[in-house]
Enzyme design. Structure first.
Site, PDB file in Angstrom:
ATOM      1  N   LYS A 158       0.834  -1.212   0.000  1.00 20.55           N
ATOM      2  CA  LYS A 158       0.000   0.000   0.000  1.00 20.55           C
ATOM      3  C   LYS A 158       0.870   1.264   0.000  1.00 20.55           C
ATOM      4  O   LYS A 158       0.639   2.175  -0.798  1.00 20.55           O
ATOM      5  CB  LYS A 158      -0.935   0.021   1.223  1.00 20.55           C
ATOM      6  CG  LYS A 158      -1.853  -1.193   1.337  1.00 20.55           C
ATOM      7  CD  LYS A 158      -2.772  -1.118   2.541  1.00 20.55           C
ATOM      8  CE  LYS A 158      -2.084  -1.123   3.884  1.00 20.55           C
ATOM      9  NZ  LYS A 158      -1.388  -2.374   4.229  1.00 20.55           N
TER      10      LYS A 158
ATOM     11  N   ARG B  82      -9.902   0.591   8.695  1.00 15.15           N
ATOM     12  CA  ARG B  82      -9.458  -0.757   9.038  1.00 15.15           C
ATOM     13  C   ARG B  82     -10.490  -1.517   9.857  1.00 15.15           C
ATOM     14  O   ARG B  82     -10.239  -2.661  10.235  1.00 15.15           O
ATOM     15  CB  ARG B  82      -8.190  -0.654   9.862  1.00 15.15           C
ATOM     16  CG  ARG B  82      -6.923  -1.024   9.113  1.00 15.15           C
ATOM     17  CD  ARG B  82      -5.794  -0.609  10.025  1.00 15.15           C
ATOM     18  NE  ARG B  82      -4.632  -1.415   9.883  1.00 15.15           N
ATOM     19  CZ  ARG B  82      -3.519  -0.985   9.288  1.00 15.15           C
ATOM     20  NH1 ARG B  82      -3.468   0.189   8.716  1.00 15.15           N
ATOM     21  NH2 ARG B  82      -2.472  -1.760   9.266  1.00 15.15           N
TER      22      ARG B  82
ATOM     23  N   ARG C 215      12.097  -5.798   5.353  1.00 16.99           N
ATOM     24  CA  ARG C 215      12.098  -4.365   5.646  1.00 16.99           C
ATOM     25  C   ARG C 215      12.576  -4.099   7.068  1.00 16.99           C
ATOM     26  O   ARG C 215      13.248  -3.108   7.329  1.00 16.99           O
ATOM     27  CB  ARG C 215      10.689  -3.783   5.456  1.00 16.99           C
ATOM     28  CG  ARG C 215      10.678  -2.275   5.628  1.00 16.99           C
ATOM     29  CD  ARG C 215       9.338  -1.670   5.335  1.00 16.99           C
ATOM     30  NE  ARG C 215       8.311  -2.173   6.245  1.00 16.99           N
ATOM     31  CZ  ARG C 215       7.030  -1.849   6.164  1.00 16.99           C
ATOM     32  NH1 ARG C 215       6.618  -1.050   5.202  1.00 16.99           N
ATOM     33  NH2 ARG C 215       6.152  -2.323   7.018  1.00 16.99           N
TER      34      ARG C 215
ATOM     35  N   ARG D 267      11.384   0.062  12.081  1.00 15.62           N
ATOM     36  CA  ARG D 267      10.012  -0.133  12.572  1.00 15.62           C
ATOM     37  C   ARG D 267       9.993  -1.319  13.520  1.00 15.62           C
ATOM     38  O   ARG D 267      10.264  -2.456  13.105  1.00 15.62           O
ATOM     39  CB  ARG D 267       9.061  -0.373  11.384  1.00 15.62           C
ATOM     40  CG  ARG D 267       8.427   0.898  10.879  1.00 15.62           C
ATOM     41  CD  ARG D 267       7.470   0.656   9.755  1.00 15.62           C
ATOM     42  NE  ARG D 267       6.257  -0.072  10.143  1.00 15.62           N
ATOM     43  CZ  ARG D 267       5.177  -0.152   9.396  1.00 15.62           C
ATOM     44  NH1 ARG D 267       5.142   0.475   8.235  1.00 15.62           N
ATOM     45  NH2 ARG D 267       4.131  -0.837   9.803  1.00 15.62           N
TER      46      ARG D 267
ATOM     47  N   ARG E 256      -0.305  -8.871  13.405  1.00  8.55           N
ATOM     48  CA  ARG E 256      -0.865  -7.828  12.520  1.00  8.55           C
ATOM     49  C   ARG E 256      -1.722  -8.467  11.430  1.00  8.55           C
ATOM     50  O   ARG E 256      -2.804  -7.968  11.090  1.00  8.55           O
ATOM     51  CB  ARG E 256       0.271  -7.017  11.871  1.00  8.55           C
ATOM     52  CG  ARG E 256       0.914  -6.037  12.827  1.00  8.55           C
ATOM     53  CD  ARG E 256       2.309  -5.630  12.386  1.00  8.55           C
ATOM     54  NE  ARG E 256       2.359  -4.888  11.139  1.00  8.55           N
ATOM     55  CZ  ARG E 256       3.493  -4.666  10.452  1.00  8.55           C
ATOM     56  NH1 ARG E 256       4.648  -5.154  10.885  1.00  8.55           N
ATOM     57  NH2 ARG E 256       3.473  -3.959   9.359  1.00  8.55           N
TER      58      ARG E 256
HETATM   59  P1  AP5 Z   1       4.684  -1.452   1.881  1.00  4.78           P
HETATM   60  O1  AP5 Z   1       4.443  -0.733   0.618  1.00  4.78           O
HETATM   61  O2  AP5 Z   1       5.182  -0.665   3.037  1.00  4.78           O
HETATM   62  O3  AP5 Z   1       3.395  -2.274   2.319  1.00  4.78           O
HETATM   63  P2  AP5 Z   1       2.170  -1.804   3.188  1.00  4.78           P
HETATM   64  O4  AP5 Z   1       0.997  -2.550   2.680  1.00  4.78           O
HETATM   65  O5  AP5 Z   1       2.082  -0.299   3.197  1.00  4.78           O
HETATM   66  O6  AP5 Z   1       2.679  -2.382   4.565  1.00  4.78           O
HETATM   67  P3  AP5 Z   1       2.771  -1.729   5.995  1.00  4.78           P
HETATM   68  O7  AP5 Z   1       3.620  -2.588   6.868  1.00  4.78           O
HETATM   69  O8  AP5 Z   1       3.182  -0.299   5.941  1.00  4.78           O
HETATM   70  O9  AP5 Z   1       1.289  -1.918   6.390  1.00  4.78           O
HETATM   71  P4  AP5 Z   1       0.606  -1.985   7.710  1.00  4.78           P
HETATM   72  O10 AP5 Z   1      -0.775  -2.009   7.254  1.00  4.78           O
HETATM   73  O11 AP5 Z   1       0.983  -3.018   8.686  1.00  4.78           O
HETATM   74  O12 AP5 Z   1       1.208  -0.684   8.408  1.00  4.78           O
HETATM   75  P5  AP5 Z   1       0.569   0.662   8.850  1.00  4.78           P
HETATM   76  O13 AP5 Z   1       1.667   1.641   8.883  1.00  4.78           O
HETATM   77  O14 AP5 Z   1      -0.671   0.976   8.086  1.00  4.78           O
HETATM   78  O15 AP5 Z   1       5.679  -2.658   1.538  1.00  4.78           O
HETATM   79  C1  AP5 Z   1       6.168  -3.531   2.538  1.00  4.78           C
HETATM   80  C2  AP5 Z   1       7.545  -4.029   2.080  1.00  4.78           C
HETATM   81  O16 AP5 Z   1       7.397  -4.794   0.870  1.00  4.78           O
HETATM   82  C3  AP5 Z   1       8.540  -2.903   1.743  1.00  4.78           C
HETATM   83  O17 AP5 Z   1       9.819  -3.286   2.143  1.00  4.78           O
HETATM   84  C4  AP5 Z   1       8.449  -2.788   0.208  1.00  4.78           C
HETATM   85  O18 AP5 Z   1       9.637  -2.326  -0.352  1.00  4.78           O
HETATM   86  C5  AP5 Z   1       8.163  -4.230  -0.186  1.00  4.78           C
HETATM   87  N1  AP5 Z   1       7.368  -4.337  -1.410  1.00  4.78           N
HETATM   88  C6  AP5 Z   1       6.330  -3.548  -1.791  1.00  4.78           C
HETATM   89  N2  AP5 Z   1       5.842  -3.950  -2.994  1.00  4.78           N
HETATM   90  C7  AP5 Z   1       6.580  -5.033  -3.357  1.00  4.78           C
HETATM   91  C8  AP5 Z   1       6.564  -5.904  -4.496  1.00  4.78           C
HETATM   92  N3  AP5 Z   1       5.677  -5.740  -5.465  1.00  4.78           N
HETATM   93  N4  AP5 Z   1       7.440  -6.914  -4.517  1.00  4.78           N
HETATM   94  C9  AP5 Z   1       8.349  -7.094  -3.510  1.00  4.78           C
HETATM   95  N5  AP5 Z   1       8.441  -6.294  -2.419  1.00  4.78           N
HETATM   96  C10 AP5 Z   1       7.554  -5.277  -2.336  1.00  4.78           C
HETATM   97  O19 AP5 Z   1       0.077   0.307  10.328  1.00  4.78           O
HETATM   98  C11 AP5 Z   1       0.998   0.032  11.376  1.00  4.78           C
HETATM   99  C12 AP5 Z   1       0.222  -0.079  12.674  1.00  4.78           C
HETATM  100  O20 AP5 Z   1      -0.409   1.183  12.973  1.00  4.78           O
HETATM  101  C13 AP5 Z   1      -0.928  -1.108  12.695  1.00  4.78           C
HETATM  102  O21 AP5 Z   1      -0.471  -2.402  13.019  1.00  4.78           O
HETATM  103  C14 AP5 Z   1      -1.834  -0.510  13.766  1.00  4.78           C
HETATM  104  O22 AP5 Z   1      -1.357  -0.800  15.069  1.00  4.78           O
HETATM  105  C15 AP5 Z   1      -1.696   0.987  13.548  1.00  4.78           C
HETATM  106  N6  AP5 Z   1      -2.717   1.523  12.617  1.00  4.78           N
HETATM  107  C16 AP5 Z   1      -2.494   2.103  11.402  1.00  4.78           C
HETATM  108  N7  AP5 Z   1      -3.644   2.471  10.838  1.00  4.78           N
HETATM  109  C17 AP5 Z   1      -4.637   2.123  11.686  1.00  4.78           C
HETATM  110  C18 AP5 Z   1      -6.054   2.213  11.643  1.00  4.78           C
HETATM  111  N8  AP5 Z   1      -6.693   2.748  10.582  1.00  4.78           N
HETATM  112  N9  AP5 Z   1      -6.763   1.729  12.708  1.00  4.78           N
HETATM  113  C19 AP5 Z   1      -6.135   1.197  13.785  1.00  4.78           C
HETATM  114  N10 AP5 Z   1      -4.793   1.060  13.884  1.00  4.78           N
HETATM  115  C20 AP5 Z   1      -4.040   1.523  12.849  1.00  4.78           C
END
Ligand code: AP5
Length: 191
Positions: free
Chosen positions: A14, A89, A128, A134, A146
């Site tokens: 994402k 979410r 990552r 992180r 997660r």
């Molecule tokens: P990346 O692009 O970062 O993937 P992502 O889907 O954004 O993953 P995140 O870990 O950022 O998602 P998340 O949902 O856990 O985190 P968030 O910050 O929202 O890619 C991941 C890796 O893969 C990178 O190294 C990238 O280079 C690689 N990659 C990408 N595309 C690729 C490809 N095609 N091929 C190979 N490699 C690839 O949330 C973190 C925490 O915050 C949650 O756990 C929760 O506690 C809290 N939180 C956030 N939002 C909310 C909400 N709305 N409600 C409640 N809690 C929340």
């Protein structure tokens, strides 16, 4: 105005795709994960509360993230559209977002859901974690928590938007550019 939700499990790409999409379409990127990490870095009371949930791989309470999104919408009155990344979410967040957008006389136009196999998600996030700093990426148990939270609380959000025929599934495996091309085609068909 064009409002897009980029949906999918942790590690589905994402954030990676959002960077390219905001450059191409000029949308305002709203990532609740990034907003929460900024609060943690600034050591605000909200950040300290959120960190205790994030470090365990649990979702932060709805009222916290809904409040952050509400402020972000108010602070960007001239945006030509929003790209929501990692939000909503839960069903409660989806309902709150619909209400907030309705007040601004707009709505969600499209949800793009990135589908990636669990083994690939874990591989990407552990990879990552070696460099990102992180804390939720370094421990496989936290990564699995997660993903479990996603299945339990977040997948119903796609069903919520499916009722309004707003969901498109995209294969989230392949190169970043290949996936971006498929996503762009979906957006171009709607915008
Ligand atoms: P990346 O692009 O970062 O993937 P992502 O889907 O954004 O993953 P995140 O870990 O950022 O998602 P998340 O949902 O856990 O985190 P968030 O910050 O929202 O890619 C991941 C890796 O893969 C990178 O190294 C990238 O280079 C690689 N990659 C990408 N595309 C690729 C490809 N095609 N091929 C190979 N490699 C690839 O949330 C973190 C925490 O915050 C949650 O756990 C929760 O506690 C809290 N939180 C956030 N939002 C909310 C909400 N709305 N409600 C409640 N809690 C929340």
């Amino acid at each position: 105005m064009f409002n897009l939700i980029l949906f999918g499990p942790p590690g589905s790409g994402k954030g990676t795709q959002s960077e390219k999409l905001i450059a191409k379409y000029g949308l305002k990127h709203l990532s609740t994960g990034d907003l929460l990490r900024s609060e943690i870095a600034a050591q605000t009371p909200l950040g300290l509360e959120a960190k205790s949930f994030m470090d365990k791989g649990q979702l932060v309470p709805d009222e916290v993230v809904i409040g952050m999104i509400s402020s972000a919408l108010d602070n960007n009155p001239n945006a030509k559209g929003f790209l929501f990344d990692g939000f909503p979410r839960t069903e409660a967040q989806a309902e709150a977002l619909d209400k907030l957008l309705k007040l601004k006389k707009t709505a969600i136009h499209l949800m793009l859901a990135l589908d990636v196999a669990e083994a690939e998600l874990i591989k990407r996030l552990l990879g990552r974690g070696k460099t990102s700093g992180r804390s939720d990426d370094t421990n496989e148990e936290v990564i699995k928590a997660r993903i479990a939270e996603y299945h339990k609380k977040t997948t119903p959000v796609a069903d919520y938007y499916l009722k309004f025929d707003k969901v498109k599934h995209i294969k989230g495996e392949g190169t970043v550019d290949e996936i971006f091309e498929v996503i762009s085609k979906e957006i171009d068909g709607k915008i």
